[in-house]
Design a protein around this motif. Structure first.
Motif, PDB file in Angstrom:
ATOM      1  N   PHE A   1     -11.298 -11.229   2.385  1.00  0.00           N
ATOM      2  CA  PHE A   1     -12.200 -10.410   1.575  1.00  0.00           C
ATOM      3  C   PHE A   1     -11.468  -9.277   0.851  1.00  0.00           C
ATOM      4  N   PHE A   2     -10.188  -9.076   1.196  1.00  0.00           N
ATOM      5  CA  PHE A   2      -9.433  -7.980   0.605  1.00  0.00           C
ATOM      6  C   PHE A   2      -8.512  -8.489  -0.491  1.00  0.00           C
ATOM      7  N   SER A   3      -8.422  -7.701  -1.545  1.00  0.00           N
ATOM      8  CA  SER A   3      -7.469  -7.959  -2.618  1.00  0.00           C
ATOM      9  C   SER A   3      -6.809  -6.634  -2.955  1.00  0.00           C
ATOM     10  N   PRO A   4      -5.714  -6.622  -3.668  1.00  0.00           N
ATOM     11  CA  PRO A   4      -5.045  -5.357  -3.987  1.00  0.00           C
ATOM     12  C   PRO A   4      -6.005  -4.341  -4.597  1.00  0.00           C
ATOM     13  N   GLY A   5      -6.047  -3.149  -4.004  1.00  0.00           N
ATOM     14  CA  GLY A   5      -6.929  -2.099  -4.498  1.00  0.00           C
ATOM     15  C   GLY A   5      -8.255  -2.019  -3.760  1.00  0.00           C
ATOM     16  N   THR A   6      -8.559  -3.026  -2.927  1.00  0.00           N
ATOM     17  CA  THR A   6      -9.825  -3.013  -2.192  1.00  0.00           C
ATOM     18  C   THR A   6      -9.859  -1.894  -1.166  1.00  0.00           C
ATOM     19  N   HIS A   7      -8.737  -1.708  -0.509  1.00  0.00           N
ATOM     20  CA  HIS A   7      -8.661  -0.712   0.561  1.00  0.00           C
ATOM     21  C   HIS A   7      -7.423   0.137   0.334  1.00  0.00           C
ATOM     22  N   GLY A   8      -7.593   1.467   0.440  1.00  0.00           N
ATOM     23  CA  GLY A   8      -6.439   2.339   0.235  1.00  0.00           C
ATOM     24  C   GLY A   8      -6.559   3.606   1.048  1.00  0.00           C
ATOM     25  N   SER A   9      -5.461   4.314   1.176  1.00  0.00           N
ATOM     26  CA  SER A   9      -5.444   5.605   1.869  1.00  0.00           C
ATOM     27  C   SER A   9      -4.307   6.433   1.300  1.00  0.00           C
ATOM     28  N   THR A  10      -4.270   7.698   1.685  1.00  0.00           N
ATOM     29  CA  THR A  10      -3.266   8.609   1.129  1.00  0.00           C
ATOM     30  C   THR A  10      -1.856   8.074   1.307  1.00  0.00           C
ATOM     31  N   TYR A  11      -1.556   7.563   2.509  1.00  0.00           N
ATOM     32  CA  TYR A  11      -0.207   7.074   2.780  1.00  0.00           C
ATOM     33  C   TYR A  11      -0.104   5.553   2.655  1.00  0.00           C
TER      34      TYR A  11
END
Length: 237
Positions: A112-122
């Protein structure tokens, strides 16, 4: 917490059954409670959670930020239970202290994840990823993990000896590998402060517990010295 987040009782499967249902998105749990006082989950509890999540369609999420990355003598604390979560959170240890966090998922959830789907500061920091690439293989080697287990058993034996020496002060010693908790009958703040004066760095957790979570590279001699200093402190307080 976000709306509609509910708390069950740790190691009490019935309390989870009262809260979980077809609209439950996920169940989040630490296989070994860290801030909660170094309390290991029972095998029955984690296996029961897996079954409940399978029945209701909820995701099972393990938080192994504190108990993972070799801390117990397995790379993941949950390995000892034979229970696989759908998502697992890691941090700290996988970078040997360098700021980094990661989560592992099943192939089904990962789809369900693709680049940009999930991110965080680090998230995705190139230097952090380079550190992880070096650290994880070193931790996740049989020789290293066996050494952690051996040192953990030695540490627990030494702490148990202290419990027998100070039964009026120490209520319980619990934990596995190099994540051990010493629960006292009274708040351990004075012990932590006095230990610092003696050169021993300790940290408290819930339920009058002192967390002992040394570097995985600690030596047996350093373990003995640390317990000796704690003994000195207990004799004075």
């Amino acid at each position: 917490m976000l709306p509609e987040v509910y708390y069950a009782t740790f190691n009490d499967l019935d309390s989870v059954k009262e809260l979980i249902g077809e609209n439950t998105a996920a169940v989040i749990v630490e296989p070994i409670k860290g801030e909660g006082g170094i309390v290991p989950a029972t095998p029955e509890f984690l296996k029961g959670l897996r079954e409940l999540c399978d029945e209701t369609g909820a995701l099972l999420i393990f938080d192994e930020v504190q108990c993972g990355a070799g801390r117990t003598g397995n790379f993941l604390a949950s390995e000892a239970y034979g229970v696989k979560p759908d998502i697992l959170a890691l941090a700290k240890g996988i970078g040997a202290g360098f700021p980094v966090g990661a989560f592992l998922t099943s192939e089904e959830i990962g789809s369900f994840f693709s680049p940009g789907t999930h991110g965080s500061t680090y998230g995705g920091n190139p230097l952090a990823c380079a550190v992880v690439r070096e650290v994880v293989p070193r931790i996740n080697s049989k020789a290293f993990l066996d050494e952690v287990k051996t040192k953990g058993e030695h540490l627990k034996e030494k702490l148990t000896d202290l419990k027998e020496k100070y039964p009026e002060k120490i209520k319980e010693v619990r934990g596995t590998g190099l994540i051990q908790g010493v629960e006292f009958f009274e708040a351990p703040g004075p012990i932590v402060n006095k230990a610092l004066e003696e050169g021993l760095v300790l940290i408290s957790a819930a339920n009058n517990t002192i967390r002992i979570i040394p570097p995985l590279t600690i030596t047996v001699e350093e373990i003995d010295k640390g317990v000796e200093l704690l003994d000195t402190v207990l004799a004075q307080i």
